[in-house]
Design an enzyme around this catalytic site. Structure first.
Site, mmCIF file in Angstrom:
data_model
loop_
_atom_site.group_PDB
_atom_site.id
_atom_site.type_symbol
_atom_site.label_atom_id
_atom_site.label_comp_id
_atom_site.label_asym_id
_atom_site.label_seq_id
_atom_site.Cartn_x
_atom_site.Cartn_y
_atom_site.Cartn_z
ATOM 1 N N GLY A 279 9.262 -6.840 -0.615
ATOM 2 C CA GLY A 279 8.522 -5.605 -0.471
ATOM 3 C C GLY A 279 9.415 -4.384 -0.469
ATOM 4 O O GLY A 279 9.611 -3.740 -1.505
ATOM 5 N N THR B 245 0.844 -1.190 0.000
ATOM 6 C CA THR B 245 0.000 0.000 0.000
ATOM 7 C C THR B 245 0.883 1.245 0.000
ATOM 8 O O THR B 245 1.803 1.364 0.800
ATOM 9 C CB THR B 245 -0.910 -0.002 1.239
ATOM 10 O OG1 THR B 245 -1.817 -1.099 1.134
ATOM 11 C CG2 THR B 245 -1.701 1.288 1.347
ATOM 12 N N TYR C 65 -7.302 -8.318 6.843
ATOM 13 C CA TYR C 65 -8.362 -7.688 6.073
ATOM 14 C C TYR C 65 -9.534 -8.670 5.900
ATOM 15 O O TYR C 65 -9.581 -9.711 6.532
ATOM 16 C CB TYR C 65 -7.803 -7.155 4.756
ATOM 17 C CG TYR C 65 -6.737 -6.101 5.008
ATOM 18 C CD1 TYR C 65 -7.066 -4.913 5.673
ATOM 19 C CD2 TYR C 65 -5.411 -6.310 4.663
ATOM 20 C CE1 TYR C 65 -6.093 -3.963 5.949
ATOM 21 C CE2 TYR C 65 -4.438 -5.355 4.936
ATOM 22 C CZ TYR C 65 -4.782 -4.189 5.588
ATOM 23 O OH TYR C 65 -3.821 -3.253 5.885
ATOM 24 N N ASN D 167 -3.305 -6.144 12.483
ATOM 25 C CA ASN D 167 -4.678 -5.641 12.446
ATOM 26 C C ASN D 167 -5.600 -6.396 13.404
ATOM 27 O O ASN D 167 -6.764 -6.675 13.103
ATOM 28 C CB ASN D 167 -5.235 -5.669 11.014
ATOM 29 C CG ASN D 167 -4.729 -4.511 10.174
ATOM 30 O OD1 ASN D 167 -4.525 -3.413 10.677
ATOM 31 N ND2 ASN D 167 -4.521 -4.753 8.883
ATOM 32 N N ARG E 284 -3.299 -14.624 -1.513
ATOM 33 C CA ARG E 284 -2.248 -14.409 -0.523
ATOM 34 C C ARG E 284 -2.793 -14.678 0.878
ATOM 35 O O ARG E 284 -3.892 -14.243 1.221
ATOM 36 C CB ARG E 284 -1.734 -12.969 -0.594
ATOM 37 C CG ARG E 284 -0.442 -12.751 0.208
ATOM 38 C CD ARG E 284 0.045 -11.323 0.116
ATOM 39 N NE ARG E 284 1.480 -11.257 0.318
ATOM 40 C CZ ARG E 284 2.100 -10.288 0.976
ATOM 41 N NH1 ARG E 284 1.409 -9.296 1.515
ATOM 42 N NH2 ARG E 284 3.411 -10.288 1.096
ATOM 43 N N ASN F 55 -3.127 -10.479 6.434
ATOM 44 C CA ASN F 55 -2.874 -9.199 7.117
ATOM 45 C C ASN F 55 -4.093 -8.590 7.802
ATOM 46 O O ASN F 55 -4.155 -7.381 8.015
ATOM 47 C CB ASN F 55 -2.278 -8.170 6.142
ATOM 48 C CG ASN F 55 -0.900 -8.561 5.670
ATOM 49 O OD1 ASN F 55 -0.405 -9.635 5.999
ATOM 50 N ND2 ASN F 55 -0.272 -7.712 4.878
ATOM 51 N N HIS G 179 -6.414 -10.783 -1.734
ATOM 52 C CA HIS G 179 -5.730 -10.525 -0.466
ATOM 53 C C HIS G 179 -6.484 -11.243 0.658
ATOM 54 O O HIS G 179 -7.528 -10.799 1.106
ATOM 55 C CB HIS G 179 -5.683 -9.023 -0.201
ATOM 56 C CG HIS G 179 -4.656 -8.607 0.819
ATOM 57 N ND1 HIS G 179 -4.074 -9.495 1.698
ATOM 58 C CD2 HIS G 179 -4.103 -7.394 1.098
ATOM 59 C CE1 HIS G 179 -3.209 -8.842 2.466
ATOM 60 N NE2 HIS G 179 -3.211 -7.573 2.110
ATOM 61 N N GLN H 161 -3.739 -6.757 -7.030
ATOM 62 C CA GLN H 161 -4.227 -7.371 -5.795
ATOM 63 C C GLN H 161 -5.556 -6.737 -5.399
ATOM 64 O O GLN H 161 -5.656 -5.516 -5.257
ATOM 65 C CB GLN H 161 -3.233 -7.199 -4.646
ATOM 66 C CG GLN H 161 -3.661 -7.994 -3.416
ATOM 67 C CD GLN H 161 -2.909 -7.633 -2.160
ATOM 68 O OE1 GLN H 161 -3.051 -6.538 -1.647
ATOM 69 N NE2 GLN H 161 -2.103 -8.554 -1.662
#
Length: 365
Positions: free
Chosen positions: A319, A35, A189, A244, A236, A187, A184, A108
């Protein structure tokens, strides 16, 4: 700048071609999704975004930042979407630029779910999630950090509608010229929120048992694969990742159940953000029938390449190294020095820390 001591002859596993679904990759060093918060307020990619991605087109795959499949999928400021004609046109500029430099673009799709704040969206609606469980922590907004609100639980019918949002966004990605789509599921989400038992307290067919909690991920993957082809669909995951405000009580059982349910779809790839559990990595590698992309965040490149040599991974993703080194494959091959990432410019802003990292050679948009 730190010296890159890993010369080409120390990393031979990186440079062999490999087929990932419908795509033939010239080597095995890919750019991970990151992001960057630099789209327009309407979620439209810009010329600056196109420049950023085309600079990195020499990576085996260019996997984009998380892109919301619907208006309700947005959680952060200035993130791109794929649910309007203007957004599709913006992504077309990115895809055309990357293809002109010989690259392969994977968009993504990221629905943030409860990791959101109404002030960060044009619509200002309350976030949605599997259950009405407020995540701990704050969200950056234009007025400063704010606590994330309690989300609204999606109804069973709305869950099905969200699956269709992913389907349409995948079709839009292909219409924009993207070579593939990555879902995605990591992480913390939305997809991950359905998987984790601290964020999913549903009592319908999407909650409770392992079979029910993996259902949303499998339905999204199925819908995307039906729409654009399984050989252009990846997903992923990040087993055990607490990011999170995620807490999984059953990681060791959850992810093999998920991978077993996904395996019959024959997706192009599984992208694994590795949290250090080597036994689980080996289990998932054994269960997965197609390409495995592996991200060992922070690990030395030589150690990452060893995963390819050992057969644990088919492609490695990086990354921050890709963020700071637009021509990373060329630098690693030649043993050239690596640029140092600047965390102060990771999120938001302009060209500084985005398109101004020096390259050994400069591609044009």
């Amino acid at each position: 700048m730190p010296e890159n001591t890993a010369a080409t002859d120390a990393l031979p596993a990186l440079w062999s071609p490999v087929t990932v679904g419908a795509l033939t990759l010239p080597h095995r060093l890919a750019m991970a999704p990151m992001t960057r918060d630099r789209s327009t307020p309407e979620g439209v990619p810009t010329e600056l975004n196109a420049e950023y991605y085309v600079q990195r087109a020499s990576h085996a795959l260019v996997i984009t930042e998380g892109t919301q499949p619907s208006a309700d999928g947005q959680g952060y400021l200035l993130t791109p979407g794929l649910h309007s004609e203007e957004q599709v046109a913006g992504w077309r500029k990115v895809a055309d630029a990357v293809h002109a430099e010989g690259g392969r673009l994977v968009v993504q799709l990221m629905h943030t779910g409860r990791i959101a704040h109404p002030d960060n969206t044009p619509h200002g609606r309350r976030p949605v999630a599997p259950s009405a469980v407020r995540p701990a922590g704050t969200m950056f907004t234009l007025t400063g950090p704010q606590e994330m609100p309690e989300p609204r639980a999606l109804t069973t019918d709305e869950v099905a509608a969200t699956v269709e949002d992913f389907r349409r966004a995948a079709a839009n990605a292909r219409a924009a010229g993207a070579d593939a789509v990555e879902i995605h599921g990591a992480n913390g989400y939305l997809v991950h929120q359905f998987l984790a038992d601290n964020s999913n307290r549903r009592e319908d067919r999407y909650g409770g048992s392992l079979e029910n909690r993996v259902r949303f991920a499998v339905e999204v993957a199925t819908a995307v694969a039906e729409e654009i082809g399984a050989d252009r669909t990846g997903i992923r995951i990040s087993p055990g990742n607490p990011y999170n405000d995620i807490a999984e009580s059953d990681t060791a059982a959850l992810y093999p159940a998920l991978v077993r349910a996904l395996a019959p779809l024959n997706l192009a790839y599984l992208h694994l953000l590795h949290g250090g559990n080597e036994e689980l990595l080996d289990t998932l590698r054994g269960l997965w029938p197609t390409a495995l992309l592996l991200n060992r965040a922070g690990a030395d490149l030589a150690d990452r390449a060893a995963d390819i040599a050992s057969g644990r991974a088919d492609v490695i993703t990086v990354g921050a190294l890709a963020l700071a080194n637009p021509d990373l494959p060329e630098r690693v091959r030649s043993g050239a020095p690596l640029n140092t990432p600047d965390p102060a410019t990771f999120y938001g802003g302009d060209a500084k820390g985005y398109t101004d990292y020096p390259a050994l050679s400069t591609p044009s948009v």
